[in-house]
Design an enzyme around this catalytic site. Structure first.
Site, short mmCIF file in Angstrom:
data_model
loop_
_atom_site.label_atom_id
_atom_site.label_comp_id
_atom_site.label_asym_id
_atom_site.label_seq_id
_atom_site.Cartn_x
_atom_site.Cartn_y
_atom_site.Cartn_z
N GLU A 60 1.19 -0.94 0.12
CA GLU A 60 0.24 0.40 0.30
C GLU A 60 0.84 1.02 -0.17
O GLU A 60 2.22 1.19 0.76
CB GLU A 60 -1.06 0.21 1.60
CG GLU A 60 -1.83 1.07 1.51
CD GLU A 60 -2.88 0.99 2.44
OE1 GLU A 60 -2.88 -0.06 3.72
OE2 GLU A 60 -4.06 1.76 2.44
N ARG A 295 5.28 -13.26 8.78
CA ARG A 295 6.22 -12.13 9.05
C ARG A 295 8.16 -12.20 10.11
O ARG A 295 8.33 -12.64 10.64
CB ARG A 295 5.83 -10.70 9.12
CG ARG A 295 4.52 -10.89 10.72
CD ARG A 295 4.62 -9.53 11.15
NE ARG A 295 4.48 -8.51 10.32
CZ ARG A 295 3.70 -7.55 9.25
NH1 ARG A 295 3.29 -7.60 9.33
NH2 ARG A 295 4.17 -6.34 9.08
N LYS A 305 5.20 0.46 9.44
CA LYS A 305 4.51 1.74 8.78
C LYS A 305 4.20 2.59 10.03
O LYS A 305 4.30 4.06 10.08
CB LYS A 305 3.92 1.48 8.02
CG LYS A 305 4.13 1.02 6.65
CD LYS A 305 3.62 1.24 5.58
CE LYS A 305 3.69 0.39 4.35
NZ LYS A 305 2.20 -0.02 3.26
P1 ATP Z 1 1.98 -2.36 7.76
O1 ATP Z 1 1.53 -3.40 8.90
O2 ATP Z 1 3.73 -2.00 8.74
O3 ATP Z 1 1.38 -1.22 8.06
P2 ATP Z 1 1.99 -3.63 6.10
O4 ATP Z 1 1.69 -5.12 6.32
O5 ATP Z 1 0.49 -3.17 6.24
O6 ATP Z 1 2.38 -3.35 6.68
P3 ATP Z 1 1.58 -4.05 2.77
O7 ATP Z 1 2.15 -2.21 1.94
O8 ATP Z 1 0.52 -3.77 2.46
O9 ATP Z 1 2.53 -3.12 4.09
O10 ATP Z 1 3.11 -4.60 2.88
C1 ATP Z 1 2.68 -5.24 0.73
C2 ATP Z 1 3.32 -6.53 1.42
O11 ATP Z 1 4.49 -6.07 2.24
C3 ATP Z 1 2.74 -7.61 2.57
O12 ATP Z 1 1.44 -8.67 0.98
C4 ATP Z 1 2.97 -7.97 3.08
O13 ATP Z 1 2.71 -9.74 4.01
C5 ATP Z 1 4.50 -7.94 3.24
N1 ATP Z 1 4.86 -7.48 4.45
C6 ATP Z 1 5.15 -6.57 5.27
N2 ATP Z 1 5.43 -6.43 6.81
C7 ATP Z 1 6.27 -7.61 6.77
C8 ATP Z 1 7.08 -8.12 7.35
N3 ATP Z 1 7.04 -7.91 8.48
N4 ATP Z 1 7.84 -9.34 7.47
C9 ATP Z 1 7.18 -10.01 5.79
N5 ATP Z 1 6.76 -9.81 4.82
C10 ATP Z 1 5.42 -8.36 5.60
MG MG Z 2 -1.62 -4.28 4.72
#
Ligand code: ATP
Ligand code: MG
Length: 588
Positions: A60, A295, A305
């Protein structure tokens, strides 16, 4: 038979095993792809897909990518690379708030920097989920028409109350049995701006008594008057993530949709939704399937984020690319390398078990890669002067230092020696402690790549700090000459000629947080920031470093790995960031 199989390749994991099985069984063999995302009719008119599988990385655009995202990038792009597939870079921009072009640009930069590309010989695969809003709207109407969705007029509070709990079934909404015609009319009125934000929601009609709360008539569309960075003011209703995401995957013909464990409970709805849309003839078969992995959790940093945004907005750091941040932009400025991240991704693997990875694992990977690749240079970080009293005033001579001890083919470079040198303050001790083999009164030590010198005295300032050390050199002992071994010494110190030195700023970074699990329990993660996470020093570097290109990486002998900062350096005047020390100072 298992024993006859080839050994499991490095980086193998349960998801790779699933992919291999699916490919072996030919599950996706006759799947079609029309060259761009689209519905069933669109793909039916296309060719058999040349990509054996399709994965996607779907950030996102509401922040910068962090080290956790790198794990997902290596997994998704890595599968595509290794199994003749493609990986889509998809911006999941269905939420109109908080998304911006700056974030989009930073994400594409980071993916490229890690060594991946969405532009392949099978086409270019950069997509924006907001381009699918029209289809998503059509999909919602289709669910309504087939009795699988309804418009709910309950307030948010009523909906929450009626959702039930883990132990209690939910209650049906009083609006659940609206007719198809009524639902369609209301949904269209929502779209046409006739209802206030939050007043109505479209919900999937599934089962309010399901043990899986995500199955209790989840909301799929809401009224929200917000400007969208791509579609402007065209829409005042927006799809919910749980509705949008499976559709994005299906339109893009994704085969393996890989996400983190917290989405495991969403998988039944993912399948439910795609099944109903395929049944209505809207989506092409075979449908994508979701798989979950753990994760990345890394000690001493935050990988959320929301928290990263807070650190940046409240100015606890200098920006998204602050070298102390676990963003990929920050890691890059810090001097971490894409190869180091690849090694890290391979080493931590991919599994279904949640765990914490120690930050030192990441640092070790960076050290390993940099030890191989970084040329050696000399830097004096805390200088005091050493005067060779028997060396002629005005004389300069060349000493030769290898650029890389493991790679003689990288040759040697010239370091000039003269009468006055900078040495490290800690390399001289007036009253040596046991085991100190460097410079001491009347002691002998080798000036690395130069001569053996004998300490003859020192000067102190009014407060008792040593300011100058005096010595005499032994002319026959120059490194690389036949006499160099004639005098045996235990110690060896590095130095830089005062008249030739390049003086500049060097930033020494340490961990951003003092605690391994910042914000654990009830503590505010901000109270656990390490107040000594950066120190700025003036250092004396060997002259060749003045010409270091931006982002050039070096090992400063004995001090660690450093990079010419990409942001604050000017040509001919680089400043350096310490990437990582030679050894881990945190390990107990
Ligand atoms: P946050 O919760 O910090 O906002 P997010 O997962 O919502 O992070 P996205 O932009 O939706 O952020 O993430 C894009 C991709 O990265 C998703 O498919 C998610 O599963 C993966 N991702 C995010 N954080 C991690 C992590 N700590 N380890 C592995 N994969 C991750
Ligand atoms: Mg997300």
């Amino acid at each position: 038979m298992a024993s006859e199989k080839a050994p499991i390749p490095l980086g193998s994991n349960f998801i790779r095993a699933i992919v291999e099985k699916d490919l072996d069984q030919g599950l996706y063999q006759s799947r079609k792809w029309a060259g761009s995302p689209g519905d069933a009719a669109h793909h039916a008119a296309g060719q058999v897909d040349q990509a054996k599988l399709r994965t996607r990385f779907p950030p996102e655009p509401n922040g910068y990518l962090h080290i956790g995202h790198a794990k997902s990038i290596f997994l998704n792009f890595g599968l595509a690379r290794d199994y003749a597939g493609v990986c889509h870079l998809r911006f999941d921009d269905t939420n109109p708030e908080k998304e911006s072009q700056e974030y989009v640009d930073s994400i594409t930069d980071a993916v490229k920097w890690l060594g991946f590309d969405w532009q392949t010989k099978l086409g270019q695969h950069l997509y924006f989920a907001s381009n699918y809003f029209d289809f998503m709207y059509r999909a919602a109407e289709s669910l309504i028409e087939r009795g699988h969705a309804y418009v709910d007029s309950q307030t948010a509070d009523e909906m929450r109350l009626n959702r039930g709990s883990l132990t209690e079934a939910g209650k049906n909404s009083p609006w659940r049995d609206r007719t198809v015609a009524e639902n369609l009319a209301l949904f269209r009125a929502m779209r046409d701006g006739q209802h206030a934000d939050g007043s109505l929601v479209l919900r999937a009609k599934i089962d309010m008594a399901s043990p899986n709360i995500n199955f209790r008539d989840p909301a799929i569309y809401r009224v929200r008057r917000a400007h969208h960075h791509n579609t402007g003011d065209k829409w005042c209703i927006y799809p919910m993530y749980t509705f949008a995401h499976p559709i994005e995957d299906a339109l893009e013909q994704i085969t393996h949709s890989i996400c983190t464990l917290e989405f495991e409970d969403q998988r039944p709805f993912y399948d439910w939704l795609l099944h109903h849309l395929a049944e209505a003839g809207l989506l092409a078969q075979p449908l994508p399937k979701q798989y979950e992995f753990a994760r990345l959790n890394l000690t001493y940093v935050v990988l959320s984020k929301r928290k990263l945004i807070q650190l940046v907005e409240e100015k606890h750091v200098s920006g998204w690319d602050d070298p102390r941040l676990p963003t990929l932009a920050g890691a890059r400025r810090r001097g971490y390398t894409a190869e180091g991240f690849k090694l890290f991704a391979d080493r931590i693997g991919v599994s279904k078990a949640d765990s914490w990875i120690d930050y030192s694992t990441l640092e070790d990977c960076m050290r390993e890669v940099l030890n191989e690749s970084a040329e050696r240079r000399i830097a004096v970080l805390d200088p005091i002067k050493l005067v060779i009293d028997n060396y002629p005033v005005g004389q300069v001579e060349d000493c030769f230092a290898p650029n890389h001890p493991l790679k003689p083919e990288l040759a040697k470079r010239v370091v000039p020696l003269s009468r006055e040198l900078w040495i490290e303050r800690e390399d001289f001790m007036e009253e040596p402690s046991k085991g100190f083999f460097r410079l001491v009164p009347d002691g002998l030590v080798r000036l690395r790549y130069g001569y053996v010198v004998k300490c003859t005295g020192f000067e102190k300032d009014a407060t008792g700090n040593v300011t100058v050390v005096h010595c005499e050199y032994l002319p026959d002992t120059k490194s690389g000459t036949p006499g160099s071994d004639s005098v045996k010494v235990k110690g060896n110190i590095h130095w830089v000629s005062v008249q030739h030195a390049y003086e500049c700023e060097v930033r020494l970074y340490d961990r951003l947080f003092k605690e391994a699990h910042p914000g654990e329990g009830d503590t505010d993660f901000l109270t656990e920031l390490n107040s000594d996470s950066v120190s700025l020093i003036r250092a004396q570097l060997e002259p060749s470093l003045k010409d270091a290109p931006l982002e050039a990486r070096f090992q400063f002998e004995r001090h660690g790995y450093f990079i010419a900062d990409i942001k604050d350096s000017v040509v001919g005047q680089p400043v350096f960031n310490r990437t990582v020390t030679l050894r881990d100072a945190w390990q107990k």
